[in-house]
Design an enzyme around this catalytic site. Structure first.
Site, PDB file in Angstrom:
ATOM      1  N   LYS A   9      87.587 -19.748 134.480  1.00 31.42           N
ATOM      2  CA  LYS A   9      86.106 -19.507 134.809  1.00 31.42           C
ATOM      3  C   LYS A   9      85.327 -20.552 134.689  1.00 31.42           C
ATOM      4  O   LYS A   9      85.865 -21.769 134.620  1.00 31.42           O
ATOM      5  CB  LYS A   9      85.950 -18.616 133.436  1.00 31.42           C
ATOM      6  CG  LYS A   9      86.544 -17.239 133.335  1.00 31.42           C
ATOM      7  CD  LYS A   9      86.066 -16.374 132.103  1.00 31.42           C
ATOM      8  CE  LYS A   9      86.701 -14.945 132.257  1.00 31.42           C
ATOM      9  NZ  LYS A   9      86.453 -14.080 131.155  1.00 31.42           N
ATOM     10  N   TYR A  49      84.720  -6.896 138.685  1.00 31.68           N
ATOM     11  CA  TYR A  49      84.549  -6.422 137.249  1.00 31.68           C
ATOM     12  C   TYR A  49      83.919  -5.151 137.450  1.00 31.68           C
ATOM     13  O   TYR A  49      83.405  -4.479 136.423  1.00 31.68           O
ATOM     14  CB  TYR A  49      83.583  -7.426 136.399  1.00 31.68           C
ATOM     15  CG  TYR A  49      84.436  -8.415 135.920  1.00 31.68           C
ATOM     16  CD1 TYR A  49      85.375  -8.122 135.164  1.00 31.68           C
ATOM     17  CD2 TYR A  49      84.105 -10.005 135.923  1.00 31.68           C
ATOM     18  CE1 TYR A  49      86.268  -9.379 134.471  1.00 31.68           C
ATOM     19  CE2 TYR A  49      84.709 -10.799 135.321  1.00 31.68           C
ATOM     20  CZ  TYR A  49      85.814 -10.560 134.633  1.00 31.68           C
ATOM     21  OH  TYR A  49      86.565 -11.617 134.078  1.00 31.68           O
ATOM     22  N   PHE A  57      77.382  -5.861 128.913  1.00 31.79           N
ATOM     23  CA  PHE A  57      77.455  -7.182 129.355  1.00 31.79           C
ATOM     24  C   PHE A  57      77.731  -7.414 130.871  1.00 31.79           C
ATOM     25  O   PHE A  57      77.970  -8.525 131.294  1.00 31.79           O
ATOM     26  CB  PHE A  57      78.698  -7.884 128.489  1.00 31.79           C
ATOM     27  CG  PHE A  57      80.219  -7.222 128.636  1.00 31.79           C
ATOM     28  CD1 PHE A  57      80.714  -7.524 129.813  1.00 31.79           C
ATOM     29  CD2 PHE A  57      80.550  -6.431 127.676  1.00 31.79           C
ATOM     30  CE1 PHE A  57      82.015  -7.131 129.851  1.00 31.79           C
ATOM     31  CE2 PHE A  57      81.830  -5.978 127.854  1.00 31.79           C
ATOM     32  CZ  PHE A  57      82.461  -6.111 128.945  1.00 31.79           C
ATOM     33  N   ARG A  85      98.636 -12.958 128.830  1.00 28.55           N
ATOM     34  CA  ARG A  85      97.625 -12.339 127.842  1.00 28.55           C
ATOM     35  C   ARG A  85      97.695 -12.892 126.395  1.00 28.55           C
ATOM     36  O   ARG A  85      96.915 -13.077 125.663  1.00 28.55           O
ATOM     37  CB  ARG A  85      97.707 -10.739 127.742  1.00 28.55           C
ATOM     38  CG  ARG A  85      97.460 -10.088 129.132  1.00 28.55           C
ATOM     39  CD  ARG A  85      95.930 -10.006 129.389  1.00 28.55           C
ATOM     40  NE  ARG A  85      95.099  -9.315 128.557  1.00 28.55           N
ATOM     41  CZ  ARG A  85      94.060  -8.886 128.436  1.00 28.55           C
ATOM     42  NH1 ARG A  85      93.168  -9.421 129.705  1.00 28.55           N
ATOM     43  NH2 ARG A  85      93.214  -8.374 127.712  1.00 28.55           N
ATOM     44  N   THR A  91      89.890 -11.670 123.575  1.00 26.00           N
ATOM     45  CA  THR A  91      88.805 -11.854 124.186  1.00 26.00           C
ATOM     46  C   THR A  91      87.716 -12.525 123.614  1.00 26.00           C
ATOM     47  O   THR A  91      87.098 -13.789 124.260  1.00 26.00           O
ATOM     48  CB  THR A  91      88.044 -10.373 124.745  1.00 26.00           C
ATOM     49  OG1 THR A  91      88.962  -9.405 125.185  1.00 26.00           O
ATOM     50  CG2 THR A  91      86.845 -10.633 125.733  1.00 26.00           C
ATOM     51  N   ARG A 102      92.180 -19.461 124.488  1.00 25.50           N
ATOM     52  CA  ARG A 102      90.868 -19.076 124.312  1.00 25.50           C
ATOM     53  C   ARG A 102      90.324 -19.624 122.849  1.00 25.50           C
ATOM     54  O   ARG A 102      88.937 -19.894 122.581  1.00 25.50           O
ATOM     55  CB  ARG A 102      90.378 -17.420 124.237  1.00 25.50           C
ATOM     56  CG  ARG A 102      90.334 -16.918 125.809  1.00 25.50           C
ATOM     57  CD  ARG A 102      90.519 -15.654 125.973  1.00 25.50           C
ATOM     58  NE  ARG A 102      89.987 -15.198 127.227  1.00 25.50           N
ATOM     59  CZ  ARG A 102      90.233 -13.989 127.590  1.00 25.50           C
ATOM     60  NH1 ARG A 102      90.707 -13.088 126.708  1.00 25.50           N
ATOM     61  NH2 ARG A 102      89.882 -13.289 128.857  1.00 25.50           N
ATOM     62  N   ASN A 112      84.794 -17.570 127.970  1.00 23.45           N
ATOM     63  CA  ASN A 112      86.163 -17.619 127.160  1.00 23.45           C
ATOM     64  C   ASN A 112      87.272 -18.287 128.187  1.00 23.45           C
ATOM     65  O   ASN A 112      88.452 -17.816 127.919  1.00 23.45           O
ATOM     66  CB  ASN A 112      86.452 -16.181 126.826  1.00 23.45           C
ATOM     67  CG  ASN A 112      86.419 -15.286 127.531  1.00 23.45           C
ATOM     68  OD1 ASN A 112      86.185 -15.532 128.939  1.00 23.45           O
ATOM     69  ND2 ASN A 112      86.821 -13.975 127.229  1.00 23.45           N
ATOM     70  N   HIS A 115      90.340 -15.639 132.741  1.00 23.65           N
ATOM     71  CA  HIS A 115      90.623 -14.069 132.783  1.00 23.65           C
ATOM     72  C   HIS A 115      92.140 -14.179 133.322  1.00 23.65           C
ATOM     73  O   HIS A 115      92.603 -14.841 133.875  1.00 23.65           O
ATOM     74  CB  HIS A 115      89.814 -13.556 134.102  1.00 23.65           C
ATOM     75  CG  HIS A 115      90.566 -12.387 134.437  1.00 23.65           C
ATOM     76  ND1 HIS A 115      89.908 -11.035 134.120  1.00 23.65           N
ATOM     77  CD2 HIS A 115      91.227 -12.069 135.603  1.00 23.65           C
ATOM     78  CE1 HIS A 115      90.714 -10.015 134.876  1.00 23.65           C
ATOM     79  NE2 HIS A 115      91.504 -10.675 135.732  1.00 23.65           N
ATOM     80  N   GLU A 126      94.131  -6.893 141.458  1.00 18.56           N
ATOM     81  CA  GLU A 126      93.391  -8.287 141.535  1.00 18.56           C
ATOM     82  C   GLU A 126      94.156  -9.049 142.501  1.00 18.56           C
ATOM     83  O   GLU A 126      93.294 -10.095 142.709  1.00 18.56           O
ATOM     84  CB  GLU A 126      93.439  -8.646 140.066  1.00 18.56           C
ATOM     85  CG  GLU A 126      92.614  -7.512 139.141  1.00 18.56           C
ATOM     86  CD  GLU A 126      92.494  -7.910 137.926  1.00 18.56           C
ATOM     87  OE1 GLU A 126      93.064  -9.172 137.372  1.00 18.56           O
ATOM     88  OE2 GLU A 126      91.825  -7.232 136.842  1.00 18.56           O
TER      89      GLU A 126
HETATM   90  P1  ATP Z   1      89.386 -10.745 131.186  1.00 15.01           P
HETATM   91  O1  ATP Z   1      89.227  -9.504 132.020  1.00 15.01           O
HETATM   92  O2  ATP Z   1      88.299 -11.786 131.672  1.00 15.01           O
HETATM   93  O3  ATP Z   1      90.641 -11.326 131.127  1.00 15.01           O
HETATM   94  P2  ATP Z   1      89.350  -9.325 128.454  1.00 15.01           P
HETATM   95  O4  ATP Z   1      90.459  -8.391 129.481  1.00 15.01           O
HETATM   96  O5  ATP Z   1      90.110  -9.986 127.433  1.00 15.01           O
HETATM   97  O6  ATP Z   1      88.921 -10.541 129.521  1.00 15.01           O
HETATM   98  P3  ATP Z   1      87.355  -7.444 128.880  1.00 15.01           P
HETATM   99  O7  ATP Z   1      87.051  -6.507 128.149  1.00 15.01           O
HETATM  100  O8  ATP Z   1      88.136  -7.082 130.330  1.00 15.01           O
HETATM  101  O9  ATP Z   1      88.145  -8.708 128.345  1.00 15.01           O
HETATM  102  O10 ATP Z   1      85.962  -8.281 129.469  1.00 15.01           O
HETATM  103  C1  ATP Z   1      85.888  -9.021 130.569  1.00 15.01           C
HETATM  104  C2  ATP Z   1      84.976 -10.132 130.524  1.00 15.01           C
HETATM  105  O11 ATP Z   1      83.597  -9.990 130.083  1.00 15.01           O
HETATM  106  C3  ATP Z   1      85.458 -11.067 128.946  1.00 15.01           C
HETATM  107  O12 ATP Z   1      86.520 -12.061 129.391  1.00 15.01           O
HETATM  108  C4  ATP Z   1      84.392 -11.798 128.610  1.00 15.01           C
HETATM  109  O13 ATP Z   1      84.123 -12.901 129.437  1.00 15.01           O
HETATM  110  C5  ATP Z   1      83.337 -10.849 129.072  1.00 15.01           C
HETATM  111  N1  ATP Z   1      83.016  -9.952 127.805  1.00 15.01           N
HETATM  112  C6  ATP Z   1      83.727  -9.210 127.150  1.00 15.01           C
HETATM  113  N2  ATP Z   1      83.040  -8.331 126.350  1.00 15.01           N
HETATM  114  C7  ATP Z   1      81.842  -9.121 126.079  1.00 15.01           C
HETATM  115  C8  ATP Z   1      80.847  -9.045 125.517  1.00 15.01           C
HETATM  116  N3  ATP Z   1      80.728  -8.061 124.065  1.00 15.01           N
HETATM  117  N4  ATP Z   1      79.670  -9.739 125.438  1.00 15.01           N
HETATM  118  C9  ATP Z   1      79.699 -10.703 126.564  1.00 15.01           C
HETATM  119  N5  ATP Z   1      80.765 -10.850 127.343  1.00 15.01           N
HETATM  120  C10 ATP Z   1      81.797  -9.974 127.066  1.00 15.01           C
HETATM  121 MG    MG Z   2      89.899  -7.511 131.190  1.00 11.31          MG
END
Ligand code: ATP
Ligand code: MG
Length: 138
Positions: A9, A49, A57, A85, A91, A102, A112, A115, A126
Site C-alpha cells: 500500500k 474495493y 471507511f 494472511r 487488519t 502489520r 496497514n 492488502h 483480484e
Molecule cells: P485487505 O483487504 O486490505 O487485505 P483486510 O482484509 O484485513 O484488508 P478489510 O475488512 O477487507 O480488511 O478492509 C480493507 C481495508 O480497508 C483494510 O486493510 C484497511 O486498510 C481499511 N479498513 C478496514 N477497516 C477499516 C476501518 N474501520 N477504518 C479505516 N479503514 C479501514
Molecule cells: Mg480484505
C-alpha cells in the site's frame, strides 16, 4: 501451486519498506511470480474495493489507496492465501500478533502496509483485475 494477490500500500511504498515486507512473505515460503508499480485512480480503487462500498471507511480507503504509488504482486506457494494472511496479521495493527507485517510496520487500521486476498475465490478475481496471464511467470 496456489496464488494470491498482494498489494504494498502507499504507506509502505512511501516509506521504502517494500523489501522488508517482501522478505517476510518470502521467508514464509511464498514467491513473487508477478509484480508492478501502479498509481491507481480513485475510481480504479473503488472498483477493486467494491465489496466495501457500503462501509463507513469506503471513501477514505479509496482516497488513501490512490494517494501514491502501490506495488501489486502475485505470490505463489503452498496454501498461498492462508500463509499470506497469517504473515500479514490482523487488519488493525494494534490487534495483530507480534511478528506479523502489520504489527511490526503498520501505522493505523487504514495505513496497514499490505492488502492480501481473503479467499482462493477472491484471489483468482483480484489477480485477474490487475494481471494478464502473460505477466505471471511461475
Ligand atoms: P485487505 O483487504 O486490505 O487485505 P483486510 O482484509 O484485513 O484488508 P478489510 O475488512 O477487507 O480488511 O478492509 C480493507 C481495508 O480497508 C483494510 O486493510 C484497511 O486498510 C481499511 N479498513 C478496514 N477497516 C477499516 C476501518 N474501520 N477504518 C479505516 N479503514 C479501514
Ligand atoms: Mg480484505
Amino acid at each position: 501451486m496456489e496464488k494470491t494477490l498482494s498489494i504494498l500500500k502507499p504507506d509502505a511504498v512511501a516509506r521504502n519498506i517494500t523489501g522488508k515486507v517482501n522478505e517476510r512473505l518470502e521467508a514464509a515460503g511464498l514467491k513473487i511470480v508477478a509484480q508492478k508499480r501502479l498509481l491507481l485512480t480513485k475510481a480504479q480503487v473503488g472498483k477493486f474495493y467494491e465489496i466495501h462500498r457500503d462501509k463507513a471507511f469506503y471513501d477514505s480507503i479509496c482516497e488513501y489507496m490512490s494517494s501514491g504509488p502501490v506495488v501489486v504482486q502475485v505470490f505463489a506457494g503452498p496454501n498461498a492465501v492462508e500463509v499470506n494472511r497469517k504473515t500479514m496479521g490482523a487488519t488493525n495493527p494494534a490487534n495483530a500478533e507480534v511478528g506479523t507485517i502489520r504489527r511490526d510496520f503498520g501505522e493505523s487500521i487504514e495505513r496497514n502496509v499490505v492488502h492480501g486476498s481473503d479467499s482462493q475465490e477472491n484471489a483468482v478475481a483480484e489477480i485477474a483485475f490487475f494481471f494478464s496471464q502473460m505477466e505471471i511467470v511461475e
